[in-house]
Scaffold this active site. Structure first.
Site, PDB file in Angstrom:
ATOM      1  N   SER A 122       0.829  -1.202   0.000  1.00 55.60           N
ATOM      2  CA  SER A 122       0.000   0.000   0.000  1.00 55.60           C
ATOM      3  C   SER A 122       0.863   1.252   0.000  1.00 55.60           C
ATOM      4  O   SER A 122       2.029   1.237   0.415  1.00 55.60           O
ATOM      5  CB  SER A 122      -0.910   0.026   1.229  1.00 55.60           C
ATOM      6  N   ASP A 123       0.275   2.345  -0.476  1.00 59.55           N
ATOM      7  CA  ASP A 123       0.844   3.655  -0.196  1.00 59.55           C
ATOM      8  C   ASP A 123       0.671   3.918   1.300  1.00 59.55           C
ATOM      9  O   ASP A 123      -0.085   3.209   1.995  1.00 59.55           O
ATOM     10  CB  ASP A 123       0.141   4.722  -1.042  1.00 59.55           C
ATOM     11  N   ALA A 124       1.357   4.918   1.823  1.00 61.08           N
ATOM     12  CA  ALA A 124       1.339   5.170   3.270  1.00 61.08           C
ATOM     13  C   ALA A 124      -0.071   5.513   3.734  1.00 61.08           C
ATOM     14  O   ALA A 124      -0.628   6.533   3.355  1.00 61.08           O
ATOM     15  CB  ALA A 124       2.298   6.307   3.607  1.00 61.08           C
TER      16      ALA A 124
END
Length: 1002
Positions: free
Chosen positions: A274-276
């Protein structure tokens, strides 16, 4: 294999092979493998080793490997702690894509600040893209990290985007070829590349909540090809799922894009991260196929373990997600060697940064041969602008690199001009003073810039502050003015007619001044080409309405479709300021002798050859660009880039170039078939040095194409227990050759019956035609409410030989009533509150507070002109439905479909559907305000209570509400069923959930 970057004697960096740091499978098995660690046996496959390793982990150890943890410079630490007892090392991630970023350590290391990725795109050079990746890979390993979050290949759909500088421009073919080369450069060093942000992450405004509505064809032809190239050509190790929703599903829960496309269509065998903070629910992301959450205390930390214990995520699924990542790590040798840190070779990285910056610089205008400058003819140069004395290494946000050193434009120009030339400087804040300084110099160099950063978009394409006025004032004061634009994307140039020379230098990295001076003085011939179109006005852009950008009511419509960037300008016949692929030179080139294979056969390819000649007096490079025009029936934009080659030529030299176009180049995406197909007709191959300068053209005829064959399954969405539905399977042949010996089949779950109403064997389905069969599908009398899957297949003989097409559909067995679907406890007695869980944290409505408001089990509530029956459930028993797409049987005729409902953790909105007896349906939007909000104007409150219950028999004094919502029904039509909105119960992750207590027709 790890390659070490070394500095050469010239400005270019050279690559030399070093000893391999990735252990060979043929090496002897370490002793500890024989001592109870079979997963350390290098003779086993990475998949086998990963499976053996995961089998030895406890559940808590598995959960620890599913998310990052800790803190680092600038935010979340990109660290997955190892498991020492199993020999699992720490997994460390660093930011990208412009070089080594913050990563997993508290203090960001210094590293080579490469030119921005958009500058790399301007080189149109896959060799430099690979060298760029080599620097990234070597330095990622040097700082002891395992993966770099690079490349970023989102299409520059909106040039205002705050991260446009991180991307490879507006063309999917260019971005894909550069991405594949960049990935190979990184991964040759024994570290992992991660392509991002998958997919349609094209704006920073509302990036965490926006829903991108993109049709399937546009996704596959514009927004996905660069990711596909990174997977298929680059064999990228990891893919980062992005923040936005795409067509209603958050990307990190988007099963269609993460599983159906990425894994099933493209064959991706790495892992998804995932992105942050982009994960919304553990169950949704696990189901979609995400292996690693970039967050501390996110859903993969606080929800996933319980979801496994509750059976919402099987442990086998958890294991598979872990195997995806660990097998990838093993394939790169990360389990077999200890991470070490090594001082970064600053000279080598700097040499590469300088070469890439020089090759990326685009000469936009050069009236009267203002450039190149000659030091011998000059006495003074005025260098003016905010970034005259400060290098502009890159944009802001997570891609920021702490440079090892920087060279400012003044430093570079002063060193190159020599001591005989006086170089003065001003920051340009005082326009009058700057103009006076310019007037006193032989040449004025004005450096202007935009300011792009992650997290926000530019408000417009204009230069900030007084920069436009500064350029105009300096140009009026000195006719020999050169404007240097340091930008990450197009900017408006209202002064362009007043200045003789304009140079686009992008964000040039740490070697800013040296690279700029080399181009200004002609040591390097400018050969960069624009990877993005520069418009004359913002109104000319493809996404120019609020619905297209920044969006309305949380949704962005990609209604420009395939017409992104230069495709839009060509289709609308709008002349840009500077077109895609454009860039001038200090020399000149001629294109001649285009020859093209005249006919595209089935599964064939086309070869195009062309001669490029340097007709000037200087050595230099040009980029030969090949574009394709499709037949009108294909519905494609006028021109599309399908090939490019950068060629270096001495004066008078000619090079013979060859391009190969495979079947894919002549194909469009067929959404129904979920495959590529070629349209018959006349194609045109055009070659030149920009999208608007294509002097050579030749036709290609596609006379007969294989096309694709696919199977569609259609039918009603609802069938009652014991009822029968008619389902149709339709086999379609889009090609010019017949499909024969077609045999159809339809399968349903055990207990269901399926009988064909027509032939299941079709002797032949002719070219560009369809044939189908209807089936009677009967549900068991005792069928439980819910959705069941139907699967269909068609075996056939085609031009490719024997093959199979598959299709699928679903039927929903409705709940006999809303009460039968109750799945949540929303009301509890004040003395027994622990059963309540309306918000995922154990809170509930109070039965006593409801009674005080006149609402008891089974009570009648009149509101909104309709009559409701409050749930008859006793306190502590299920009394509401968490709207998740359930279908409820209903009957009656009326003006309104009414609901008593409430949301938790913010307002919830979704789309439902009413079914009528005549077979028609009606979609509706249903919204529920937060139950915990105080009564306010605009919220139609049906019941108000002064307090709510919490676990442990606690009453919290705060107004809570149940609301009314009404949906207008079609007059005179009898309702047979209602499909509730699909608003998942994600309250425990802080996302809204919709609770429905009653539904009626009135």
């Amino acid at each position: 294999m790890r390659r070490k970057l070394t500095a050469g004697l010239g400005v270019a960096a050279s690559l030399v092979l070093a000893a391999s740091l990735v252990p060979s499978a043929a090496m002897a098995t370490p002793a500890h493998a024989a001592a109870g660690r079979p997963w350390m046996d290098r003779s086993e496959s990475p998949q086998q080793r990963a499976q053996q390793l995961v089998a030895q982990m406890t559940l808590d150890e598995k959960i620890s490997q599913m998310h990052t943890t800790g803190t680092a410079a600038g935010g979340i630490a990109r660290l997955v702690p190892g498991i020492p007892r199993l020999g699992v090392p720490d997994f460390r991630i660093t930011n990208g894509p412009a070089g080594v970023g913050t990563g997993s350590v508290p203090t960001q290391p210094n590293a080579t600040a490469l030119p921005a990725p958009v500058a790399l795109a301007a080189t149109f050079d896959t060799g430099l893209a690979r060298q760029y990746g080599t620097v990234e890979g070597v330095e990622t390993a040097d700082v002891g990290h395992s993966l770099i979050e690079a490349p970023d290949v989102n299409i520059v759909r909106v040039p205002q985007s705050g991260r446009a500088f991180e991307n490879y421009g507006e063309d999917p073919y260019l971005a894909g070829q550069l991405a594949a080369a960049n990935v190979r450069g990184i991964q040759d060093q024994g570290v992992l590349a991660e392509v991002k942000h998958y997919a349609a992450n094209d704006q920073e405004t509302n990036r965490k909540t926006i829903d991108e509505q993109v049709d399937d064809r546009t996704l596959h032809e514009i927004h996905l090809p660069a990711f596909e190239a990174a997977v298929k050509q680059g064999d990228v190790a990891a893919v980062m799922c992005a923040y936005p929703s795409v067509n209603g599903d958050f990307m990190c829960e988007n099963r269609y894009l993460l599983t159906d496309v990425l894994r099933d269509q493209w064959g991706f065998d790495g892992f998804i991260q995932s992105d942050a903070g982009a994960t919304h629910t553990a169950v949704g992301s696990a189901d979609a196929g995400m292996s690693l959450e970039l967050a501390d205390n996110g859903p993969y930390d606080d929800q996933l373990r319980q979801a496994v214990l509750d059976g919402q995520v099987s442990e086998a699924r958890l294991d598979q997600l872990l195997v995806y990542r660990l097998a990838t790590e093993i394939r790169f040798g990360l389990l077999d060697r200890a991470a070490t840190t090594t001082p970064i070779d600053a000279a080598a990285g700097g040499a590469a940064a300088r070469t890439i910056s020089e090759q990326s610089t685009v000469l936009l205008k050069n009236a009267g041969n203002q450039l190149p400058l000659s030091a011998g003819d000059l006495h003074s140069i005025a260098v003016i602008g905010q970034y005259a004395n400060t290098a502009y290494p890159g944009g802001g946000g997570s891609s920021h690199v702490n440079p090892l050193y920087t060279v400012s434009p003044v430093q570079g120009i002063r060193q190159r001009a020599g001591s005989a030339v006086t170089v003065t400087t001003a920051d340009g804040s005082d326009t009058t003073q700057a103009a006076a300084q310019a007037a006193a110099a032989d040449v004025a160099v004005v450096i202007v810039s935009d300011a792009e950063k992650e997290g926000s978009d530019r408000p417009n394409l204009s230069l900030t502050g007084n920069q436009d006025q500064l350029v105009s004032a300096v140009a009026a004061a000195n006719p020999h003015t050169v404007v240097v634009v340091d930008s990450g994307a197009p900017v408006l140039m209202p002064w362009v007619e007043a200045v003789p020379a304009v140079v686009e230098a992008w964000y040039p990295g740490e070697e800013d001044g040296n690279a700029l001076a080399a181009v200004l003085f002609g040591d390097v011939n400018p050969s960069g080409k624009l990877p993005v179109t520069f418009p004359r006005t913002e109104a000319d852009l493809p996404a120019h309405t609020p619905q297209q950008y920044p969006g309305v009511n949380g949704t962005v419509a990609y209604s420009e479709g395939l017409r992104v960037g230069y495709r839009w300008f060509d289709a609308q016949n709008i002349a840009p300021l500077f077109p895609f692929g454009y860039g001038l030179s200090y020399t000149s080139f001629r294109y001649s002798h285009l020859k093209v294979t005249p006919v595209l056969g089935t599964h064939g390819s086309v070869t195009a050859t062309v001669d490029v000649t340097n007709t000037g007096t200087r050595a230099g490079a040009d980029v030969a660009q090949l574009y394709l025009t499709d037949p009108a029936a294909a519905g494609e934009p006028p021109l599309q880039l399908k090939g490019f080659q950068k060629v270096q030529l001495a004066p008078g030299q000619t090079r013979h170039l060859s391009f190969t176009l495979d079947q894919r180049a002549f194909s469009i995406w067929n959404s129904a078939a979920q495959d590529w197909t070629t349209v018959d007709g006349r194609y045109t191959v055009s070659v030149g040095d920009s999208s608007s300068n294509l002097p050579l053209r030749a036709p290609v005829i596609a006379t007969r194409t294989a096309g694709v064959r696919y199977l569609a399954v259609t039918g009603p969405q609802v069938v009652a227990p014991g009822g029968t539905a008619t389902v149709t399977t339709t086999f379609t042949n889009t090609g010019d050759y017949p499909a024969s010996q077609v045999r159809l089949a339809l399968r349903a779950p055990a207990g269901w019956t399926v009988r064909p109403e027509g032939p299941v064997s079709l002797p032949v389905v002719g070219p560009r035609s369809s044939k189908g069969t209807a089936w009677r599908v009967t549900a068991p009398a005792g069928a439980a409410p819910g959705t069941v899957a139907l699967s269909a297949s068609a075996t056939y003989h085609g031009v490719d030989g024997d093959a199979t097409a598959t299709g699928a559909a679903s039927l929903t067995v409705p709940s006999p009533s809303l009460a039968a679907a109750f799945d949540n406890v929303g009301v509890t007695d004040d003395t027994a509150t622990d059963a309540g869980n309306i918000d995922g944290t154990g809170s509930s409505l109070s039965a006593q507070a409801l009674a005080a408001a006149g609402v008891t089990p089974g009570a009648t509530i009149e509101h909104g002109g309709v009559s409701f029956t409050w749930p008859a459930a006793a306190p502590g028993q299920p009394d509401n439905v968490v709207a998740g797409g359930q279908v409820i049987s209903a009957s009656g005729t009326g003006d309104t479909l009414g609901f008593l409902l409430a949301a938790t953790y913010g307002p919830a909105t979704g789309t439902g559907r009413v079914s009528y007896a005549d077979g028609s349906t009606q979609s509706f939007t249903l919204s529920a305000p937060d139950w915990y909000s105080a009564t306010s104007t605009g919220n139609d409150v049906a019941v108000t209570m002064p307090y709510r219950n919490k676990g442990g028999n606690v009453q919290q004094t705060h107004v809570v509400n149940v609301y009314y919502a009404g949906v207008p029904l079609q007059p005179g039509k009898a309702v047979t069923g209602v499909a509730l909105p699909d608003v998942s119960d994600t309250a425990s992750s802080g996302s809204p959930a919709m609770h429905i207590f009653a539904m009626t027709i009135g």
